[in-house]
Design an enzyme around this catalytic site. Sequence first.
Site, short mmCIF file in Angstrom:
data_model
loop_
_atom_site.label_atom_id
_atom_site.label_comp_id
_atom_site.label_asym_id
_atom_site.label_seq_id
_atom_site.Cartn_x
_atom_site.Cartn_y
_atom_site.Cartn_z
N ASP A 104 8.64 45.68 0.17
CA ASP A 104 9.09 44.88 -0.96
C ASP A 104 7.96 43.96 -1.42
O ASP A 104 7.05 43.64 -0.64
CB ASP A 104 10.30 44.01 -0.58
CG ASP A 104 11.50 44.86 -0.21
OD1 ASP A 104 11.57 46.02 -0.65
OD2 ASP A 104 12.37 44.34 0.53
N1 URA Z 1 13.02 46.51 4.77
C1 URA Z 1 13.15 45.62 3.76
O1 URA Z 1 14.21 45.08 3.51
N2 URA Z 1 12.05 45.36 3.04
C2 URA Z 1 10.86 45.92 3.26
O2 URA Z 1 9.89 45.61 2.57
C3 URA Z 1 10.76 46.83 4.32
C4 URA Z 1 11.86 47.11 5.06
#
Ligand code: URA
Length: 239
Positions: A104
């Site tokens: 993310d």
């Molecule tokens: N899980 C999440 O919620 N975000 C990420 O960036 C990676 C795994």
Amino acid sequence: MDRIDKIIASQSTNSRKEAQRLIKSGAVFINGEVCKKTDHKVDTEKDVIKVNGQVLNYSKHIYIMMNKPGGVVSATEDKLDKTVLDILPDNMKRNGLFPAGRLDKDTEGLLIITNDGEFAHRMLSPKKHVEKKYIAELDDEITESVIGKFEEGVVFSDGTKCMPAKLELYKNSKKTGLVTICEGKFHQVKKMFAVCGINVVHLKRISIGNLYLDSKLPIGCCKLLTNLDKELIFIGNIH
Ligand code: URA
């Protein structure tokens, strides 16, 4: 054997046209002799190619470890935000690169950037069971019940069932979880905690398989993976 214009374009962010212009300008030497023929065939194993006086160290594939900072998106292009490709050092930029799996925008830590699709698939497919570890800072305490839910496989509100995951306290802190998962559903770790009524306030990926984020690699920086690093991703659990 491959065309020199193709080889040069593949090792840089130059288009084929730009590579051809470079060749015609006399900037390319093969085995000590200038080469102005754009379709000249080269053997990348044997021929010494120089571009603007620099030896071209040809490699079909490239594998980069990035310590991803928050605020950049794991994509090849984006209209609004900087991407992880935008922040690569110039000497690692080349055509065809992509992030192997998404973190993310606000997630930090280990990200692999490559141009090897088969390698990325092997690393990401849930069927291959390559473990990914995350450190999650939380707004509430981890209980035995939360650990149990992760172990059983968390079910999202839309009915999606996650594979069993491991949740441990990180450095004995009840508000910091060490999460191990083998898949990469959208916002997976955040959603798994959300189902348990807990918000993730900071998330960092620290490993893929047995390859750990280099603790000496500053946030936002990159390094090339060695062959051993690449193997570590796929060898069985030694930790
Ligand atoms: N899980 C999440 O919620 N975000 C990420 O960036 C990676 C795994």
